[in-house]
Design a protein around this motif. Structure first.
Motif, PDB file in Angstrom:
ATOM      1  N   ALA A 198       0.875  -1.380  -0.074  1.00  0.00           N
ATOM      2  CA  ALA A 198       0.024  -0.043  -0.024  1.00  0.00           C
ATOM      3  C   ALA A 198       0.816   1.289   0.021  1.00  0.00           C
ATOM      4  CB  ALA A 198      -0.826  -0.103   1.146  1.00  0.00           C
ATOM      5  N   ALA A 199       1.910   1.193   0.852  1.00  0.00           N
ATOM      6  CA  ALA A 199       2.732   2.516   0.967  1.00  0.00           C
ATOM      7  C   ALA A 199       3.356   2.562  -0.493  1.00  0.00           C
ATOM      8  CB  ALA A 199       3.936   2.335   1.917  1.00  0.00           C
ATOM      9  N   LEU A 200       3.877   1.278  -1.158  1.00  0.00           N
ATOM     10  CA  LEU A 200       4.721   1.689  -2.459  1.00  0.00           C
ATOM     11  C   LEU A 200       3.825   2.086  -3.363  1.00  0.00           C
ATOM     12  CD1 LEU A 200       6.957  -1.285  -2.200  1.00  0.00           C
ATOM     13  CD2 LEU A 200       7.924   0.866  -2.145  1.00  0.00           C
ATOM     14  N   ALA A 201       2.409   1.550  -3.485  1.00  0.00           N
ATOM     15  CA  ALA A 201       1.514   1.950  -4.309  1.00  0.00           C
ATOM     16  C   ALA A 201       1.137   3.416  -4.383  1.00  0.00           C
ATOM     17  CB  ALA A 201       0.258   1.062  -4.256  1.00  0.00           C
ATOM     18  N   ALA A 202       1.206   3.943  -3.279  1.00  0.00           N
ATOM     19  CA  ALA A 202       1.092   5.646  -3.275  1.00  0.00           C
ATOM     20  C   ALA A 202       2.086   6.494  -3.883  1.00  0.00           C
ATOM     21  CB  ALA A 202       0.854   5.804  -1.739  1.00  0.00           C
ATOM     22  N   GLY A 203       3.319   5.971  -4.342  1.00  0.00           N
ATOM     23  CA  GLY A 203       4.246   6.762  -4.767  1.00  0.00           C
ATOM     24  C   GLY A 203       5.477   6.895  -3.991  1.00  0.00           C
ATOM     25  N   ASP A 204       6.158   7.809  -4.326  1.00  0.00           N
ATOM     26  CA  ASP A 204       7.581   8.209  -3.872  1.00  0.00           C
ATOM     27  C   ASP A 204       7.748   9.007  -2.411  1.00  0.00           C
ATOM     28  OD1 ASP A 204       8.798   6.164  -5.539  1.00  0.00           O
ATOM     29  OD2 ASP A 204       9.237   7.994  -6.760  1.00  0.00           O
TER      30      ASP A 204
ATOM     31  N   PRO B  33       6.751  10.099   0.994  1.00  0.00           N
ATOM     32  CA  PRO B  33       6.383   9.547   2.502  1.00  0.00           C
ATOM     33  C   PRO B  33       5.311   9.866   2.784  1.00  0.00           C
ATOM     34  CG  PRO B  33       8.861   9.885   2.172  1.00  0.00           C
ATOM     35  CD  PRO B  33       8.229  10.604   1.176  1.00  0.00           C
ATOM     36  N   ARG B  34       4.790  10.983   2.674  1.00  0.00           N
ATOM     37  CA  ARG B  34       3.713  11.389   2.950  1.00  0.00           C
ATOM     38  C   ARG B  34       2.501  10.607   2.637  1.00  0.00           C
ATOM     39  NH1 ARG B  34       2.700  17.018   4.749  1.00  0.00           N
ATOM     40  NH2 ARG B  34       1.013  17.113   3.400  1.00  0.00           N
ATOM     41  N   GLU B  35       2.576  10.776   1.385  1.00  0.00           N
ATOM     42  CA  GLU B  35       1.469   9.990   0.473  1.00  0.00           C
ATOM     43  C   GLU B  35       1.448   8.287   0.774  1.00  0.00           C
ATOM     44  OE1 GLU B  35      -1.253  11.266  -0.731  1.00  0.00           O
ATOM     45  OE2 GLU B  35      -0.353  13.041  -0.151  1.00  0.00           O
TER      46      GLU B  35
ATOM     47  N   GLU C 200      10.710   9.703   7.600  1.00  0.00           N
ATOM     48  CA  GLU C 200      11.101  10.141   6.201  1.00  0.00           C
ATOM     49  C   GLU C 200       9.978  11.086   5.567  1.00  0.00           C
ATOM     50  OE1 GLU C 200      11.199   6.374   3.539  1.00  0.00           O
ATOM     51  OE2 GLU C 200      11.894   5.611   5.050  1.00  0.00           O
ATOM     52  N   ALA C 201       8.722  11.419   6.407  1.00  0.00           N
ATOM     53  CA  ALA C 201       7.899  12.323   5.745  1.00  0.00           C
ATOM     54  C   ALA C 201       8.016  13.547   6.363  1.00  0.00           C
ATOM     55  CB  ALA C 201       6.407  11.599   6.137  1.00  0.00           C
ATOM     56  N   GLY C 202       9.282  13.731   7.318  1.00  0.00           N
ATOM     57  CA  GLY C 202       9.473  14.768   8.167  1.00  0.00           C
ATOM     58  C   GLY C 202       8.426  15.177   9.322  1.00  0.00           C
TER      59      GLY C 202
ATOM     60  N   ALA D 225      -9.218  11.249   9.341  1.00  0.00           N
ATOM     61  CA  ALA D 225      -8.436  11.599  10.600  1.00  0.00           C
ATOM     62  C   ALA D 225      -6.922  11.270  10.015  1.00  0.00           C
ATOM     63  CB  ALA D 225      -8.672  10.752  11.604  1.00  0.00           C
ATOM     64  N   ALA D 226      -6.476  10.318   9.333  1.00  0.00           N
ATOM     65  CA  ALA D 226      -5.076  10.217   9.000  1.00  0.00           C
ATOM     66  C   ALA D 226      -4.508  11.234   8.213  1.00  0.00           C
ATOM     67  CB  ALA D 226      -5.046   8.912   8.245  1.00  0.00           C
ATOM     68  N   ARG D 227      -5.518  11.647   7.438  1.00  0.00           N
ATOM     69  CA  ARG D 227      -5.188  12.814   6.452  1.00  0.00           C
ATOM     70  C   ARG D 227      -4.643  14.172   7.251  1.00  0.00           C
ATOM     71  NH1 ARG D 227      -2.102  13.505   2.486  1.00  0.00           N
ATOM     72  NH2 ARG D 227      -3.331  12.238   1.140  1.00  0.00           N
ATOM     73  N   ALA D 228      -5.672  14.265   8.091  1.00  0.00           N
ATOM     74  CA  ALA D 228      -5.422  15.636   9.129  1.00  0.00           C
ATOM     75  C   ALA D 228      -4.251  15.279   9.962  1.00  0.00           C
ATOM     76  CB  ALA D 228      -6.712  15.609   9.755  1.00  0.00           C
ATOM     77  N   LEU D 229      -4.032  14.226  10.343  1.00  0.00           N
ATOM     78  CA  LEU D 229      -2.827  13.898  11.305  1.00  0.00           C
ATOM     79  C   LEU D 229      -1.581  14.273  10.633  1.00  0.00           C
ATOM     80  CD1 LEU D 229      -4.007  10.771  13.360  1.00  0.00           C
ATOM     81  CD2 LEU D 229      -3.478  13.209  14.297  1.00  0.00           C
ATOM     82  N   ILE D 230      -1.604  13.558   9.292  1.00  0.00           N
ATOM     83  CA  ILE D 230      -0.266  13.694   8.436  1.00  0.00           C
ATOM     84  C   ILE D 230       0.028  14.807   8.308  1.00  0.00           C
ATOM     85  CG2 ILE D 230       0.722  12.713   6.398  1.00  0.00           C
ATOM     86  CD1 ILE D 230      -1.026  10.224   6.516  1.00  0.00           C
ATOM     87  N   ASP D 231      -1.142  15.753   7.414  1.00  0.00           N
ATOM     88  CA  ASP D 231      -0.830  17.073   7.150  1.00  0.00           C
ATOM     89  C   ASP D 231      -0.349  17.982   8.518  1.00  0.00           C
ATOM     90  OD1 ASP D 231      -1.594  16.480   4.788  1.00  0.00           O
ATOM     91  OD2 ASP D 231      -3.580  17.103   4.836  1.00  0.00           O
TER      92      ASP D 231
END
Length: 193
Positions: A75-81, A83-85, A141-143, A180-186
């Motif tokens: 799933a992580a790899l399918a989201a692209g390069d 790390p946030r995505e 990695e996503a900072g 919720a994940a989107r809000a937390l990551i952002d």
């Protein structure tokens, strides 16, 4: 020459059957006799492959660990390069998995059946810890300003979503977890400049 499909080895048949039965009915509810009958092996064969039911349970949990980690990494790899995505990609996959995992998380279910310190409970705790550490690495990695906290928050969302599937709330829980994940990551990971 026979064209019949080759039968999987006894160990695989036992483990395949255990995965299905333990997840569907619970570990304690499935006796060795049922496991033998449904896997189509002799009692001696089961005990040759797994000296005790606890050994079957440990192998089941390790197989589930492998499956779950492969799903998360894919799933992580399918989201692209980015790390946030990749972090957010876990929740895209979770949405699909929640529909299939209508009986919740195999590890939470196992932990509910076994006391702390038992082998199944220890394997479960190790699984949860290693998944959280892997997510922490992605968060770093996503900072993320605090990768450990973000990893804990995201893995709690994952576990909560899987627990909600057990009571028939898969779609609602998965959608809420994604938001919720989107809000937390952002909030935790500053956008690249």
């Amino acid at each position: 020459m026979s064209t019949a499909p080759k039968r999987p080895p006894a160990r695989d048949r036992i483990l395949d059957t255990a995965c299905e039965l333990f997840y569907t009915h619970g570990i304690h509810a499935v006796g060795v006799d049922r496991l033998i009958a449904e896997s189509g092996v002799a009692k001696a064969t089961l005990y040759k492959q797994f000296p005790s039911k606890d050994d079957v349970v440990a192998a089941y949990l390790r197989r589930m660990d492998d499956r779950w980690r492969r799903l998360l990494r894919s799933a992580a790899l399918a989201a692209g390069d980015d790390p946030r995505e990749q972090l957010f990609g876990l929740f895209v996959a979770l949405e699909r998995a929640a529909r299939d995992a209508t009986l919740g998380c195999a590890f939470i279910n196992a932990a509910a059946e076994y006391a702390p310190g038992s082998t199944p409970h220890t394997i479960t705790a190790d699984h949860k810890r290693s998944v959280r550490e892997w997510v922490r690495g992605l968060a770093a990695e996503a900072g993320a300003t605090d990768p450990g906290t973000l990893a804990f928050q995201l893995t709690v969302l994952i576990d909560g979503t899987l627990a909600a599937t057990h009571v028939g709330q898969a779609d609602e829980a998965a959608a809420a977890a994604k938001r919720a994940a989107r809000a937390l990551i952002d909030a935790a990971c500053p956008a690249p400049a």
